[in-house]
Design a protein around this motif. Structure first.
Motif, PDB file in Angstrom:
ATOM      1  N   SER A 223      -0.451   4.357   4.290  1.00 25.16           N
ATOM      2  CA  SER A 223      -1.560   4.294   3.473  1.00 25.16           C
ATOM      3  C   SER A 223      -1.321   5.502   2.300  1.00 25.16           C
ATOM      4  O   SER A 223      -1.711   5.398   1.295  1.00 25.16           O
ATOM      5  CB  SER A 223      -2.982   4.806   4.108  1.00 25.16           C
ATOM      6  N   TYR A 224      -0.627   6.470   2.797  1.00 25.51           N
ATOM      7  CA  TYR A 224      -0.323   7.607   1.854  1.00 25.51           C
ATOM      8  C   TYR A 224       0.299   6.998   0.670  1.00 25.51           C
ATOM      9  O   TYR A 224       0.093   7.276  -0.634  1.00 25.51           O
ATOM     10  CB  TYR A 224       0.328   8.933   2.348  1.00 25.51           C
ATOM     11  N   TYR A 225       1.512   6.398   1.004  1.00 22.64           N
ATOM     12  CA  TYR A 225       2.411   5.773   0.003  1.00 22.64           C
ATOM     13  C   TYR A 225       1.820   4.802  -0.815  1.00 22.64           C
ATOM     14  O   TYR A 225       2.148   4.611  -2.017  1.00 22.64           O
ATOM     15  CB  TYR A 225       3.944   5.744   0.557  1.00 22.64           C
ATOM     16  N   LEU A 226       0.937   4.029  -0.228  1.00 22.97           N
ATOM     17  CA  LEU A 226       0.336   2.961  -1.102  1.00 22.97           C
ATOM     18  C   LEU A 226      -0.748   3.598  -2.120  1.00 22.97           C
ATOM     19  O   LEU A 226      -0.906   3.127  -3.014  1.00 22.97           O
ATOM     20  CB  LEU A 226      -0.580   2.090  -0.130  1.00 22.97           C
ATOM     21  N   LEU A 227      -1.480   4.601  -1.660  1.00 23.61           N
ATOM     22  CA  LEU A 227      -2.350   5.535  -2.586  1.00 23.61           C
ATOM     23  C   LEU A 227      -1.459   6.014  -3.681  1.00 23.61           C
ATOM     24  O   LEU A 227      -1.893   5.996  -4.806  1.00 23.61           O
ATOM     25  CB  LEU A 227      -3.038   6.469  -1.888  1.00 23.61           C
ATOM     26  N   VAL A 228      -0.409   6.343  -3.501  1.00 25.05           N
ATOM     27  CA  VAL A 228       0.501   7.029  -4.495  1.00 25.05           C
ATOM     28  C   VAL A 228       1.109   5.876  -5.460  1.00 25.05           C
ATOM     29  O   VAL A 228       1.036   5.934  -6.412  1.00 25.05           O
ATOM     30  CB  VAL A 228       1.731   7.871  -4.005  1.00 25.05           C
ATOM     31  N   GLN A 229       1.534   4.731  -4.925  1.00 27.60           N
ATOM     32  CA  GLN A 229       1.978   4.014  -5.471  1.00 27.60           C
ATOM     33  C   GLN A 229       1.517   2.358  -6.267  1.00 27.60           C
ATOM     34  O   GLN A 229       1.892   1.672  -6.977  1.00 27.60           O
ATOM     35  CB  GLN A 229       3.424   3.179  -4.559  1.00 27.60           C
ATOM     36  N   ALA A 230       0.460   2.258  -5.631  1.00 27.44           N
ATOM     37  CA  ALA A 230      -0.438   1.123  -5.675  1.00 27.44           C
ATOM     38  C   ALA A 230      -0.843   0.945  -7.367  1.00 27.44           C
ATOM     39  O   ALA A 230      -1.483   2.172  -7.813  1.00 27.44           O
ATOM     40  CB  ALA A 230      -1.773   0.966  -4.844  1.00 27.44           C
ATOM     41  N   ASP A 231      -0.942  -0.303  -7.915  1.00 30.29           N
ATOM     42  CA  ASP A 231      -1.476  -0.352  -9.332  1.00 30.29           C
ATOM     43  C   ASP A 231      -3.027  -0.255  -9.070  1.00 30.29           C
ATOM     44  O   ASP A 231      -3.716   0.078 -10.183  1.00 30.29           O
ATOM     45  CB  ASP A 231      -0.758  -1.667 -10.027  1.00 30.29           C
ATOM     46  N   LYS A 232      -3.435  -0.985  -8.101  1.00 31.74           N
ATOM     47  CA  LYS A 232      -4.891  -1.205  -7.971  1.00 31.74           C
ATOM     48  C   LYS A 232      -5.149  -0.811  -6.604  1.00 31.74           C
ATOM     49  O   LYS A 232      -4.551  -1.445  -5.561  1.00 31.74           O
ATOM     50  CB  LYS A 232      -5.364  -2.297  -8.347  1.00 31.74           C
ATOM     51  N   ILE A 233      -6.351  -0.036  -6.449  1.00 34.09           N
ATOM     52  CA  ILE A 233      -6.965   0.388  -5.204  1.00 34.09           C
ATOM     53  C   ILE A 233      -8.276  -0.219  -4.985  1.00 34.09           C
ATOM     54  O   ILE A 233      -9.068   0.045  -5.810  1.00 34.09           O
ATOM     55  CB  ILE A 233      -6.740   1.805  -4.886  1.00 34.09           C
ATOM     56  N   GLU A 234      -8.659  -0.959  -3.755  1.00 31.28           N
ATOM     57  CA  GLU A 234     -10.070  -1.269  -3.763  1.00 31.28           C
ATOM     58  C   GLU A 234     -10.258  -0.987  -2.407  1.00 31.28           C
ATOM     59  O   GLU A 234      -9.893  -1.445  -1.406  1.00 31.28           O
ATOM     60  CB  GLU A 234     -10.102  -2.711  -3.979  1.00 31.28           C
ATOM     61  N   GLU A 235     -11.724  -0.626  -2.307  1.00 27.15           N
ATOM     62  CA  GLU A 235     -12.233  -0.300  -0.902  1.00 27.15           C
ATOM     63  C   GLU A 235     -13.137  -1.657  -0.460  1.00 27.15           C
ATOM     64  O   GLU A 235     -13.724  -2.191  -1.094  1.00 27.15           O
ATOM     65  CB  GLU A 235     -13.239   0.922  -0.895  1.00 27.15           C
ATOM     66  N   ILE A 236     -12.653  -1.865   0.982  1.00 27.25           N
ATOM     67  CA  ILE A 236     -13.692  -2.977   1.575  1.00 27.25           C
ATOM     68  C   ILE A 236     -14.518  -2.235   2.382  1.00 27.25           C
ATOM     69  O   ILE A 236     -14.170  -1.634   3.227  1.00 27.25           O
ATOM     70  CB  ILE A 236     -12.480  -3.900   2.446  1.00 27.25           C
ATOM     71  N   LYS A 237     -15.708  -2.527   2.060  1.00 27.20           N
ATOM     72  CA  LYS A 237     -16.890  -1.715   2.671  1.00 27.20           C
ATOM     73  C   LYS A 237     -17.244  -2.628   3.910  1.00 27.20           C
ATOM     74  O   LYS A 237     -17.313  -3.574   4.077  1.00 27.20           O
ATOM     75  CB  LYS A 237     -18.091  -1.436   1.771  1.00 27.20           C
ATOM     76  N   THR A 238     -17.748  -1.452   4.563  1.00 26.54           N
ATOM     77  CA  THR A 238     -18.725  -2.065   5.991  1.00 26.54           C
ATOM     78  C   THR A 238     -19.507  -0.994   6.229  1.00 26.54           C
ATOM     79  O   THR A 238     -19.477   0.181   5.556  1.00 26.54           O
ATOM     80  CB  THR A 238     -17.745  -2.122   6.968  1.00 26.54           C
ATOM     81  N   ILE A 239     -20.630  -1.053   7.209  1.00 27.69           N
ATOM     82  CA  ILE A 239     -21.739  -0.170   7.496  1.00 27.69           C
ATOM     83  C   ILE A 239     -21.200   0.743   8.862  1.00 27.69           C
ATOM     84  O   ILE A 239     -20.494   0.267   9.473  1.00 27.69           O
ATOM     85  CB  ILE A 239     -23.119  -0.687   7.538  1.00 27.69           C
ATOM     86  N   CYS A 240     -21.905   1.930   8.745  1.00 26.46           N
ATOM     87  CA  CYS A 240     -21.737   2.640  10.025  1.00 26.46           C
ATOM     88  C   CYS A 240     -22.356   2.034  10.974  1.00 26.46           C
ATOM     89  O   CYS A 240     -23.488   1.266  11.063  1.00 26.46           O
ATOM     90  CB  CYS A 240     -22.514   3.938   9.767  1.00 26.46           C
TER      91      CYS A 240
END
Length: 196
Positions: free
Chosen positions: A131-148
């Motif tokens: 996750s760390y390296y994807l956050l650093v290297q990704a061109d686009k970052i998207e959250e897939i949401k769900t509820i608590c």
């Protein structure tokens, strides 16, 4: 132009289901995809991507020694293989730094888009290596949401349970299902440990 996408979400946000859906959409148009899944994260089998809603697809297992760039390149250069239009990666949080860098080469050198799906943070709210390296290297970052699990807020964290009790200590990786993990918002996460 190909890009590296990182689509992250908590447990139960539908990440694996999304991979299966994306693969179906490509293949319905006659466009081949490759699906990879780390061996360490396999709920059932490393050669399958399975969603909690019951759908599953074949996947290529990834070990620590796997070179993802060379794996994709071998499909691309094989005369028996069709053109690869997209590379999909399930449970990307379990990848190592070298895997992420290899995926950047797939995008930059082979001009094939890569969509990696996974958790961002673990049950202690620490980033996984992948996750760390994807956050650093990704061109686009998207959250897939769900509820608590406990309220109607957006889930951003995960609680690990042991015999019904919330845990905030232990090994980072422990494969489990709904009985072991619950997606929660920050407030419910903190409340669970105040009560415990």
């Amino acid at each position: 132009m190909a890009q590296l996408y990182y689509k992250y979400g908590t447990m139960n946000s539908g990440k694996s289901f999304e991979i299966i859906k994306v693969a179906h959409n490509y293949e319905e148009q006659g466009k081949s995809v490759l699906i990879f899944s780390p061996s360490v994260g396999a709920r059932e089998s490393a050669d399958r991507v399975g969603s909690r809603v019951g759908f599953e697809r074949a996947a290529i297992p990834v070990t620590d020694e796997t070179d993802l760039y060379e794996s994709v390149k071998s499909y691309v250069t094989s005369t028996a293989s069709a053109k690869i239009y997209c590379v999909l990666v399930d449970e990307a949080q379990f990848l190592k730094k070298h895997h992420i860098l290899e995926l950047t080469r797939v995008v930059d050198e082979l001009n094939i888009p890569v969509m990696a799906f996974g958790l961002k943070n673990d049950f202690q709210n620490q980033l996984f290596e992948g996750s760390y390296y994807l956050l650093v290297q990704a061109d686009k970052i998207e959250e897939i949401k769900t509820i608590c699990w406990y309220c109607d807020r957006k889930a951003t964290m995960v609680i690990r349970f042991n015999d019904g009790q919330p845990m905030n200590a232990g090994e980072q990786i422990q494969i489990g299902g709904n009985e072991d993990y619950k997606p929660v918002c920050r407030r419910c996460y903190n409340e669970a440990f105040r009560k415990a």
